[in-house]
Design a protein around this motif. Structure first.
Motif, PDB file in Angstrom:
ATOM      1  N   PRO A  27      50.356  51.541 -20.506  1.00 30.27           N
ATOM      2  CA  PRO A  27      50.361  52.645 -19.598  1.00 30.27           C
ATOM      3  C   PRO A  27      49.077  52.705 -18.765  1.00 30.27           C
ATOM      4  N   ARG A  28      48.011  52.417 -19.590  1.00 33.27           N
ATOM      5  CA  ARG A  28      46.657  52.839 -18.890  1.00 33.27           C
ATOM      6  C   ARG A  28      46.424  51.643 -17.843  1.00 33.27           C
ATOM      7  N   LYS A  29      46.867  50.401 -18.587  1.00 33.06           N
ATOM      8  CA  LYS A  29      46.663  49.376 -17.286  1.00 33.06           C
ATOM      9  C   LYS A  29      47.576  49.324 -15.974  1.00 33.06           C
ATOM     10  N   ALA A  30      48.557  49.757 -16.363  1.00 32.20           N
ATOM     11  CA  ALA A  30      49.524  49.986 -15.094  1.00 32.20           C
ATOM     12  C   ALA A  30      49.063  51.071 -14.202  1.00 32.20           C
ATOM     13  N   LEU A  31      48.530  52.239 -14.862  1.00 39.14           N
ATOM     14  CA  LEU A  31      48.020  53.328 -14.057  1.00 39.14           C
ATOM     15  C   LEU A  31      46.826  52.952 -13.268  1.00 39.14           C
ATOM     16  N   ASP A  32      45.936  52.173 -13.871  1.00 41.81           N
ATOM     17  CA  ASP A  32      44.642  51.506 -13.403  1.00 41.81           C
ATOM     18  C   ASP A  32      44.998  50.634 -12.100  1.00 41.81           C
ATOM     19  N   GLU A  33      46.109  49.648 -12.372  1.00 40.05           N
ATOM     20  CA  GLU A  33      46.445  48.845 -11.240  1.00 40.05           C
ATOM     21  C   GLU A  33      47.093  49.588 -10.229  1.00 40.05           C
ATOM     22  N   ALA A  34      47.620  50.730 -10.223  1.00 37.81           N
ATOM     23  CA  ALA A  34      48.312  51.356  -9.135  1.00 37.81           C
ATOM     24  C   ALA A  34      47.261  52.334  -8.539  1.00 37.81           C
ATOM     25  N   GLY A  35      45.960  52.075  -8.734  1.00 36.89           N
ATOM     26  CA  GLY A  35      44.895  53.102  -8.393  1.00 36.89           C
ATOM     27  C   GLY A  35      44.404  54.373  -8.965  1.00 36.89           C
ATOM     28  N   ALA A  36      44.918  54.655  -9.970  1.00 35.32           N
ATOM     29  CA  ALA A  36      44.597  55.785 -10.739  1.00 35.32           C
ATOM     30  C   ALA A  36      43.164  55.764 -11.389  1.00 35.32           C
ATOM     31  N   GLU A  37      42.546  56.603 -11.682  1.00 38.57           N
ATOM     32  CA  GLU A  37      41.231  56.451 -12.507  1.00 38.57           C
ATOM     33  C   GLU A  37      41.736  57.258 -13.893  1.00 38.57           C
ATOM     34  N   THR A  38      41.441  56.598 -14.868  1.00 44.43           N
ATOM     35  CA  THR A  38      42.001  57.086 -16.250  1.00 44.43           C
ATOM     36  C   THR A  38      40.816  57.126 -17.012  1.00 44.43           C
ATOM     37  N   GLN A  39      40.975  58.360 -17.992  1.00 41.06           N
ATOM     38  CA  GLN A  39      40.078  58.703 -18.885  1.00 41.06           C
ATOM     39  C   GLN A  39      40.498  59.033 -20.407  1.00 41.06           C
ATOM     40  N   LEU A  40      40.136  58.231 -21.057  1.00 42.47           N
ATOM     41  CA  LEU A  40      40.487  58.703 -22.567  1.00 42.47           C
ATOM     42  C   LEU A  40      39.614  59.802 -23.169  1.00 42.47           C
ATOM     43  N   VAL A  41      40.470  61.018 -23.099  1.00 42.65           N
ATOM     44  CA  VAL A  41      39.847  62.311 -23.621  1.00 42.65           C
ATOM     45  C   VAL A  41      40.162  62.415 -25.233  1.00 42.65           C
ATOM     46  N   SER A  42      39.177  62.771 -25.807  1.00 43.75           N
ATOM     47  CA  SER A  42      39.390  62.938 -27.505  1.00 43.75           C
ATOM     48  C   SER A  42      38.484  64.108 -27.913  1.00 43.75           C
ATOM     49  N   PRO A  43      39.019  64.607 -29.138  1.00 39.97           N
ATOM     50  CA  PRO A  43      38.478  65.573 -29.844  1.00 39.97           C
ATOM     51  C   PRO A  43      37.048  64.857 -30.626  1.00 39.97           C
ATOM     52  N   LYS A  44      37.276  63.654 -30.698  1.00 40.31           N
ATOM     53  CA  LYS A  44      36.227  62.475 -31.196  1.00 40.31           C
ATOM     54  C   LYS A  44      35.207  62.091 -30.327  1.00 40.31           C
ATOM     55  N   ASP A  45      34.004  61.933 -30.766  1.00 34.37           N
ATOM     56  CA  ASP A  45      32.964  61.611 -30.183  1.00 34.37           C
ATOM     57  C   ASP A  45      32.900  60.099 -30.089  1.00 34.37           C
TER      58      ASP A  45
END
Length: 191
Positions: A27-45
């Motif tokens: 899904p991230r790849k598809a979103l990126d290819e459609a022009g979105a900026e994706t960010q992994l948000v996590s409680p882990k550093d």
């Protein structure tokens, strides 16, 4: 599926260790290819470790620590599944609050497999029609949702799918929902 349907759109992908790798990467790849900026948000550093079907998978850098992430900075939310990831997220009040903020403000959300556990905990399942990994059926029904066994379901700003095999149907539905929901809110804001 490259296009500019999601140009300028910022999507949070909420994960911790144990997310199903393909349910984030595809899904991230598809979103990126459609022009979105994706960010992994996590409680882990630092980084998070994926689950790859039957064993540990790859590690991925965390783009934004959950403690510093603001739902207002994102247009949409993706909740990948895997058993470990959503089970941990639903036990973290800050992760639940982050997800709940998207529902409270009417921003679109996409979730696959066990991801709806976080939706239940956020109090956003009631009155919605959705799907998930089959073992969540009773949990979702007990939370007031209508569960259906379909590869993809779109209802009230939420798109859901059952499993990795559904990703070819899930990705276009996510892009369509995000484009239409975010396009309408941007048009309204421009008025």
């Amino acid at each position: 599926m490259a296009s500019d349907a999601l140009n300028g759109l910022k999507v949070a992908i909420l994960v911790t260790d144990g997310f199903e790798q393909v349910e984030m990467t595809e899904p991230r790849k598809a979103l990126d290819e459609a022009g979105a900026e994706t960010q992994l948000v996590s409680p882990k550093d630092g980084q998070v470790k994926a689950w790859n079907f039957t064993e540990w998978g790859d590690t991925f850098p965390v783009d934004m620590p959950l403690r510093a992430a603001r739902p207002d900075d994102y247009d949409a939310l993706l909740l990948p599944g895997g058993v470990i990831n959503p089970d941990q997220l639903r036990a973290l009040p800050e992760a639940v609050a982050f997800a709940k903020a998207f529902f409270d403000t009417g921003k679109p959300v996409a979730s696959i497999c066990h991801g709806p556990w976080t939706i239940i905990e956020a109090g956003a399942a009631r009155g919605r029609r959705l799907t998930s990994w089959p073992s969540l059926k009773t949990d979702l029904e007990n939370a007031g949702a209508e569960w259906v066994d379909q590869e993809v379901v779109v209802d009230q700003g939420l798109v859901t799918s059952r499993k990795p095999d559904d990703i070819p149907a899930f990705n276009p539905a996510v892009i369509e929902l995000f484009a239409s929901a975010c396009g309408s809110s941007r048009r309204a804001a421009a008025r």
